[in-house]
Design a protein around this motif. Structure first.
Motif, PDB file in Angstrom:
ATOM      1  N   LEU A 224       0.821  -1.205   0.000  1.00  0.00           N
ATOM      2  CA  LEU A 224       0.000   0.000   0.000  1.00  0.00           C
ATOM      3  C   LEU A 224       0.862   1.266   0.000  1.00  0.00           C
ATOM      4  O   LEU A 224       0.547   2.247  -0.684  1.00  0.00           O
ATOM      5  CB  LEU A 224      -0.940   0.001   1.205  1.00  0.00           C
ATOM      6  CG  LEU A 224      -2.071  -1.046   1.174  1.00  0.00           C
ATOM      7  CD1 LEU A 224      -2.780  -1.095   2.525  1.00  0.00           C
ATOM      8  CD2 LEU A 224      -3.059  -0.755   0.058  1.00  0.00           C
ATOM      9  N   ILE A 225       1.947   1.246   0.772  1.00  0.00           N
ATOM     10  CA  ILE A 225       2.860   2.396   0.788  1.00  0.00           C
ATOM     11  C   ILE A 225       3.453   2.621  -0.604  1.00  0.00           C
ATOM     12  O   ILE A 225       3.541   3.756  -1.092  1.00  0.00           O
ATOM     13  CB  ILE A 225       3.975   2.178   1.830  1.00  0.00           C
ATOM     14  CG1 ILE A 225       3.396   2.307   3.249  1.00  0.00           C
ATOM     15  CG2 ILE A 225       5.118   3.171   1.620  1.00  0.00           C
ATOM     16  CD1 ILE A 225       4.380   1.969   4.350  1.00  0.00           C
ATOM     17  N   GLY A 248      -3.515   1.483  11.026  1.00  0.00           N
ATOM     18  CA  GLY A 248      -2.935   1.924  12.293  1.00  0.00           C
ATOM     19  C   GLY A 248      -1.471   1.545  12.433  1.00  0.00           C
ATOM     20  O   GLY A 248      -0.877   1.688  13.508  1.00  0.00           O
ATOM     21  N   ASP A 249      -0.860   1.085  11.357  1.00  0.00           N
ATOM     22  CA  ASP A 249       0.542   0.669  11.388  1.00  0.00           C
ATOM     23  C   ASP A 249       1.446   1.910  11.492  1.00  0.00           C
ATOM     24  O   ASP A 249       1.193   2.914  10.822  1.00  0.00           O
ATOM     25  CB  ASP A 249       0.860  -0.117  10.106  1.00  0.00           C
ATOM     26  CG  ASP A 249       2.227  -0.770  10.162  1.00  0.00           C
ATOM     27  OD1 ASP A 249       3.231  -0.057   9.974  1.00  0.00           O
ATOM     28  OD2 ASP A 249       2.287  -2.000  10.382  1.00  0.00           O
ATOM     29  N   PRO A 250       2.495   1.866  12.320  1.00  0.00           N
ATOM     30  CA  PRO A 250       3.394   3.022  12.452  1.00  0.00           C
ATOM     31  C   PRO A 250       3.984   3.470  11.114  1.00  0.00           C
ATOM     32  O   PRO A 250       4.192   4.668  10.891  1.00  0.00           O
ATOM     33  CB  PRO A 250       4.492   2.513  13.398  1.00  0.00           C
ATOM     34  CG  PRO A 250       3.819   1.443  14.199  1.00  0.00           C
ATOM     35  CD  PRO A 250       2.855   0.779  13.260  1.00  0.00           C
ATOM     36  N   ASP A 254       3.750   7.216   9.619  1.00  0.00           N
ATOM     37  CA  ASP A 254       4.939   7.975   9.203  1.00  0.00           C
ATOM     38  C   ASP A 254       4.745   8.559   7.807  1.00  0.00           C
ATOM     39  O   ASP A 254       5.086   9.727   7.545  1.00  0.00           O
ATOM     40  CB  ASP A 254       6.176   7.079   9.216  1.00  0.00           C
ATOM     41  CG  ASP A 254       6.631   6.720  10.626  1.00  0.00           C
ATOM     42  OD1 ASP A 254       6.187   7.395  11.587  1.00  0.00           O
ATOM     43  OD2 ASP A 254       7.415   5.755  10.775  1.00  0.00           O
ATOM     44  N   LEU A 255       4.194   7.754   6.884  1.00  0.00           N
ATOM     45  CA  LEU A 255       3.973   8.213   5.516  1.00  0.00           C
ATOM     46  C   LEU A 255       2.960   9.344   5.483  1.00  0.00           C
ATOM     47  O   LEU A 255       3.175  10.379   4.838  1.00  0.00           O
ATOM     48  CB  LEU A 255       3.503   7.049   4.644  1.00  0.00           C
ATOM     49  CG  LEU A 255       3.124   7.426   3.204  1.00  0.00           C
ATOM     50  CD1 LEU A 255       4.333   7.942   2.448  1.00  0.00           C
ATOM     51  CD2 LEU A 255       2.496   6.241   2.492  1.00  0.00           C
ATOM     52  N   LEU A 260       1.495  15.176   4.966  1.00  0.00           N
ATOM     53  CA  LEU A 260       0.776  16.323   5.517  1.00  0.00           C
ATOM     54  C   LEU A 260       1.704  17.485   5.874  1.00  0.00           C
ATOM     55  O   LEU A 260       1.311  18.654   5.840  1.00  0.00           O
ATOM     56  CB  LEU A 260      -0.033  15.897   6.735  1.00  0.00           C
ATOM     57  CG  LEU A 260      -1.192  14.939   6.456  1.00  0.00           C
ATOM     58  CD1 LEU A 260      -1.830  14.489   7.764  1.00  0.00           C
ATOM     59  CD2 LEU A 260      -2.236  15.610   5.573  1.00  0.00           C
ATOM     60  N   LEU A 261       2.929  17.151   6.246  1.00  0.00           N
ATOM     61  CA  LEU A 261       3.866  18.193   6.706  1.00  0.00           C
ATOM     62  C   LEU A 261       4.723  18.756   5.587  1.00  0.00           C
ATOM     63  O   LEU A 261       5.539  19.646   5.828  1.00  0.00           O
ATOM     64  CB  LEU A 261       4.777  17.624   7.818  1.00  0.00           C
ATOM     65  CG  LEU A 261       4.055  17.264   9.111  1.00  0.00           C
ATOM     66  CD1 LEU A 261       5.043  16.688  10.123  1.00  0.00           C
ATOM     67  CD2 LEU A 261       3.330  18.475   9.710  1.00  0.00           C
TER      68      LEU A 261
END
Length: 262
Positions: A224-225, A248-250, A254-255, A260-261
């Motif tokens: 998916l990433i 809900g995977d870390p 992170d992605l 967003l940032l």
């Protein structure tokens, strides 16, 4: 009077549950059904191994919308789950499967007075062959494909891949992709990834993204990433992001934080 009514009701239920004949099917499902004949509609049922899955019936009846759920865990809220076999029932008319019902192998089936022809000694290979041959006939390919996918047999995943890749009916491809998503193997994951890139139908491609999300996290999250980061289709990227956020995977967090940032 009440006692008599209860007695008659019990006798009627027992009769509906036991209205069945047993036929040896060691030579194959198709041969056994043909030997009985289907000029008039008949119900046939046989047991097959389903490995780690188990069936939970909502209504153990041949009539109406039976409804079922698939369990993978060792236990449910009501205690241990019976696992290892399912009872597959089909209504056949003129040699063609028209309805499919799936039950736990230990269910007592309410036949509502219909005769249920039980097939004994069914080779699993023959059951797989029969369902594949009937794929075009059933009114609801989804249930027939579910029956096929739940068989514990090495031919199941290759058969689903073949259907997902080449079947002309997009609904069959979509159902095959869904059931591939329930498989944890590398072959299934690779085929889902191929469907996202190559299937001509947008709905099928998006369903393949969902199917990837159903794989174990060690397979689904990296795929998916990758889709979010690299796929050329905006719709695919959006679907992949949606299902990634559900994990809900870390790694997913992170992605998403990084996007967003920016």
């Amino acid at each position: 009077m009440t006692t008599l009514r209860l007695l008659f009701a019990s006798l009627f239920l027992a009769a509906t549950l036991l209205a069945q004949n047993i036929t040896d099917a060691s030579r194959g499902v198709g041969d056994a059904i043909a030997s009985i004949g289907t000029a008039t509609p008949k119900w046939f049922a046989w047991k097959v191994p389903i490995g780690k899955h188990s069936i939970c019936c909502n209504r153990c009846s041949l009539d109406g919308n039976n409804g079922f759920s698939i369990n993978d865990g060792d236990d449910d809220d009501d205690g241990p789950i019976t696992r290892g076999e399912m009872l597959l029932a089909v209504r056949v008319e003129g040699g063609k499967v028209k309805k499919v019902r799936l039950f736990d192998a230990n269910c007592k089936i309410d036949t509502r007075g219909k005769t249920l022809h039980m097939l004994a000694n069914v080779p699993v290979e023959s059951s797989v062959d029969y369902l594949l041959a009937q794929m075009r006939n059933a009114d609801r390919e989804g249930e027939l494909l579910a029956a096929l996918a739940l068989h514990e047999h090495p031919r199941v995943v290759p058969a689903l891949i073949q259907l997902a890749r080449h079947d002309p009916d997009k609904e069959v491809r979509r159902h095959a992709i869904f059931w591939l998503g329930q498989q944890a193997g590398a072959k299934a994951a690779a085929e889902l990834r191929r469907a996202i890139d190559e299937d001509p139908d947008a709905d099928v491609r998006q369903h393949a993204v969902f199917a990837i999300s159903q794989l174990p996290a060690e397979r689904s999250v990296p795929l998916l990433i990758e889709l979010v980061k690299t796929h050329k289709s905006r719709e695919v990227r959006e679907k992949a992001m949606f299902w990634l956020a559900q994990t809900g995977d870390p790694r997913a967090l992170d992605l998403i934080e990084g996007i967003l940032l920016k």
